[in-house]
Design a protein around this motif. Structure first.
Motif, short mmCIF file in Angstrom:
data_model
loop_
_atom_site.label_atom_id
_atom_site.label_comp_id
_atom_site.label_asym_id
_atom_site.label_seq_id
_atom_site.Cartn_x
_atom_site.Cartn_y
_atom_site.Cartn_z
N LEU A 1 -10.40 -4.31 -1.62
CA LEU A 1 -8.52 -4.62 -1.47
C LEU A 1 -8.04 -5.22 -0.10
O LEU A 1 -8.51 -4.92 0.89
CB LEU A 1 -9.02 -2.67 -1.69
N ARG B 1 1.16 -8.63 1.20
CA ARG B 1 2.89 -7.22 1.55
C ARG B 1 3.53 -8.65 0.87
O ARG B 1 4.59 -9.03 1.31
CB ARG B 1 2.85 -8.11 2.95
N ALA C 1 17.69 -6.88 0.40
CA ALA C 1 15.24 -7.72 0.74
C ALA C 1 14.93 -6.05 1.01
O ALA C 1 13.14 -6.27 1.06
CB ALA C 1 15.38 -8.96 1.34
N THR C 2 15.52 -5.61 1.75
CA THR C 2 14.69 -4.47 2.72
C THR C 2 13.72 -3.61 2.01
O THR C 2 14.26 -2.84 0.60
CB THR C 2 15.99 -3.37 2.70
N GLN D 1 0.40 -15.11 1.94
CA GLN D 1 -0.96 -14.40 2.06
C GLN D 1 -1.66 -14.04 1.19
O GLN D 1 -3.13 -14.32 1.22
CB GLN D 1 0.09 -13.10 2.46
N SER E 1 0.19 3.09 -6.09
CA SER E 1 -1.22 4.25 -5.57
C SER E 1 -1.47 4.51 -6.96
O SER E 1 -2.56 5.28 -7.05
CB SER E 1 -0.64 5.15 -4.77
N LEU F 1 0.80 -1.08 0.26
CA LEU F 1 -0.11 -0.14 -0.29
C LEU F 1 0.86 1.47 0.11
O LEU F 1 0.71 1.67 -0.13
CB LEU F 1 -1.03 0.36 1.18
N THR F 2 2.02 1.35 0.56
CA THR F 2 3.04 2.37 0.72
C THR F 2 3.65 2.65 -0.76
O THR F 2 4.00 3.69 -1.11
CB THR F 2 4.32 2.20 1.37
N MET G 1 14.09 -6.65 -3.90
CA MET G 1 13.37 -7.69 -5.11
C MET G 1 12.66 -8.43 -5.05
O MET G 1 12.25 -9.75 -4.97
CB MET G 1 14.97 -8.98 -4.21
N ASN H 1 -3.84 -6.29 1.09
CA ASN H 1 -2.53 -6.44 1.10
C ASN H 1 -1.70 -7.61 0.81
O ASN H 1 -1.68 -8.24 1.81
CB ASN H 1 -2.41 -5.63 1.86
#
Lengths: 365, 365
Positions: free
Chosen positions: B103, B107, B225-226, B112, B84, B78-79, B195, B105
């Motif tokens: 909607l 992640r 991976a951050t 998930q 967006s 979502l960020t 990634m 998320n």
DNA sequence: AGGATCGTTGACAGCGCTACCAGCAACGAC
DNA sequence: GTCGTTGCTGGTAGCGCTGTCAACGATCCT
């Protein structure tokens, strides 16, 4: 073939009940109030549901119970970074709850908001999150008549419809200006875009602070109804410079504008903060790593979303907070862009942590 | 008092029908297939509904008709600015339709995603939008068994579940590298974060291009991976510089990283593009107004969302597109940050349009 | 021991809407 | 004049679940 199935082959509660050897109503109770069942039946129903892969039919549940597990969320923009943080907070907080979120975009129109509100309320939502405190009279009446908890987010003000969570944009702007005053700045410009109610209140705070200091000048204010952008920040600042000389600092109504102002300064070879100080609003992530780093007013956007969600869940479950209005405050994060004297002329180390994960990747197709 | 009302005082279809002097079923038809009614009854029902302020009960409709007007949308974040924009396209396109968007998320977790998919499908959505092409086997099976149209967005690949809309991240990365080659760059670094599969395919494109040119070197690649951020861009670039010297350019997997690299260059007084060229990905708004302006690969995110929505609506109404896979392409937007020779040493005019709306505000509380 | 209370369970009757099918008038073809 | 056909309308019967209330045995109190 005693059991009859619906055409789609879907598992109904009746099937689960039959397999568990209980009545459908007992199975139903398992999902809404497991404690009311004896341990034996509880485990029986649980394993039966598991085995059949039962997923409840929400439409039937909503129809029969006359309520839904839908939380309506009304926000004015999907694009704005600010709202994506708030939304993330909301979604995260509802993640492990049975509630699902119905999101709608008012596009900064209170008429659109009223229309959406009407539709939302007709579906008997479990709760509602609305943005801001500037609803139409009609919306306000609908909200007050609604029989579900409601949280107003993003700002606080008098007369909450129900609950409220946010901070004072007026005070935050005043704090930003106070910081600039403290750094010795006097001729402070204001750059704002979109001019929604919250930006307007930031402007109000700026105006009040300037007037109190006897420094108010209408020509220091540049605003537009155009949606905000970095590019627009540069353009508005260029306008400000063209109109007025001797400006020593700029308070930007948001961080995108501030970044645009910074770039425009670089383009014009104006030294920041030596010649012009810059203060933004919201403290988006990039403010800490620009060159120079940019001062901003930190707002707790994620918390605003998650706290609103938490309050709503509590209220739905009957545990209303004793204090319905929650002020999340703000913090002026002082960085290089507004430090008048102490600013060094050369680039400085950024704020990021030294240890960075760095797992290189081999990729050989 | 022949008519009986539900406790909540809500208007039901029966009330509308009574006022209009028709049977409930005729009133019902008015909302689903107005053409089937005679003009006389149609107007009668319409005005009755209007007068009573009737809003249909969606739960009852869903239960009776065994289908909903809900569109499920699964996105990984979502960020992220990228999503967006896509979301805005989706929401805008469904604005004037009867469909509502649900909607969720994921992640960036396909497990998930699988879990959410199971829940979504149980509610018999009218359509589904999922991100990417890397579903779990189980998810894939569920999607293929679903009896609603499905659009995969963000990228294209072989074997669409149903419909697909996006572009080739691999080709886009290759195009970016080809551009850098054309500008004379040889030692091109890669900086990537998060990634996810799409970033991975950009890396694949980079690797392939470098190998084809005989310039591949594992040490030119820095990934983590951050989650991405501007700050992280600077940090990763610092890592790259510490590891390898003589780098003449950097391809960043997204624009936030590119901005971070730009700031890091400024911090270290590395001239861009003279010493290091920078290319980003996505062409976010700020890329055009930074100093220097930043080259990027433009992707059609809003269109991806709106086109996906349009395809879905068409498909739900039975008009499936003849070509189920839509490639929206990309464009390398060449800007100052990657132009080796022609780059001027001094700041240049930005891209923004000269005429800027500039309605100053008077505000006197 | 008798009665009250509690915890647990089930029967019944819808929630508001729509799918399905039947009915009916108007129309044309033979 | 009969037989379809078409266009519109209404009746019936649920969709899958839960609110309400009653019933039951077990436990507790006096």
């Amino acid at each position: 073939m005693g059991r009859k199935r619906t055409k789609s082959g879907k598992i109904r509660l009746a099937e689960v009940a039959e397999l568990a050897g209980v009545s459908p109503i007992t199975a139903s109770r398992f999902f809404r109030n497991p404690e009311a069942l004896s341990v034996a039946k509880r485990t029986r129903v649980e394993s039966a549901a598991q085995e059949l892969g039962y997923v409840p039919n929400l439409a039937a549940r909503a129809l029969a119970s006359q309520r839904t597990e839908v939380i309506g969320v009304l926000i004015p923009s999907l694009t704005n970074n600010v709202f994506s943080d708030v939304l993330r907070g909301i979604y995260d907080a509802f993640e492990s709850s049975p509630y699902s979120i119905q999101l709608s975009n008012t596009r900064y129109s209170i008429l659109q908001e009223e229309k959406l509100l009407r539709i939302f309320l007709a579906q008997k939502p479990a709760g509602l999150i609305v943005t801001g405190i500037d609803q139409t009279t009609e919306s306000r009446a609908m909200l007050e008549a609604a029989d579900c908890p409601i949280v107003q987010i993003m700002e606080i003000g008098p007369n909450p419809v129900d609950m409220m969570i946010g901070f004072s944009h007026y005070d935050a702007a005043r704090a930003a200006i106070a910081h600039l005053f403290a750094q010795g700045h006097r001729k402070i410009g204001f750059v704002g875009a979109r001019m929604d109610p919250r930006v307007q209140r930031r402007l109000d705070g700026y105006v009040a602070a300037m007037k109190d200091a006897g420094l108010f000048d209408q020509r220091l204010i540049v605003t537009t109804a155009t949606p905000t952008s970095v590019t627009l920040g540069g353009a508005l600042f260029a306008d400000l410079l063209a109109r007025e000389s001797g400006i020593d600092s700029v308070f930007c109504a948001n961080d995108d504008l501030a970044l645009g102002v910074l770039f425009e300064c670089r383009r014009r070879e104006i030294a920041v903060p030596e010649q012009i100080a810059i203060v933004g609003f919201n403290d988006l992530e990039f403010m800490a790593s620009s060159v120079p780093t940019l001062t901003s007013v930190r707002t707790n956007r994620y918390e605003m979303g998650s706290a609103a969600a938490a309050m709503l869940i509590e209220a739905i479950e009957g545990k209303r907070p004793e204090e319905p209005v929650l002020d999340l405050g703000f913090t002026v994060i002082e960085r290089q862009s507004s430090q008048m004297q102490r600013a060094a002329a050369s680039p400085r180390a950024p704020e990021w942590a030294p240890a960075v994960q760095n797992d290189s990747v081999t990729n050989d197709p």
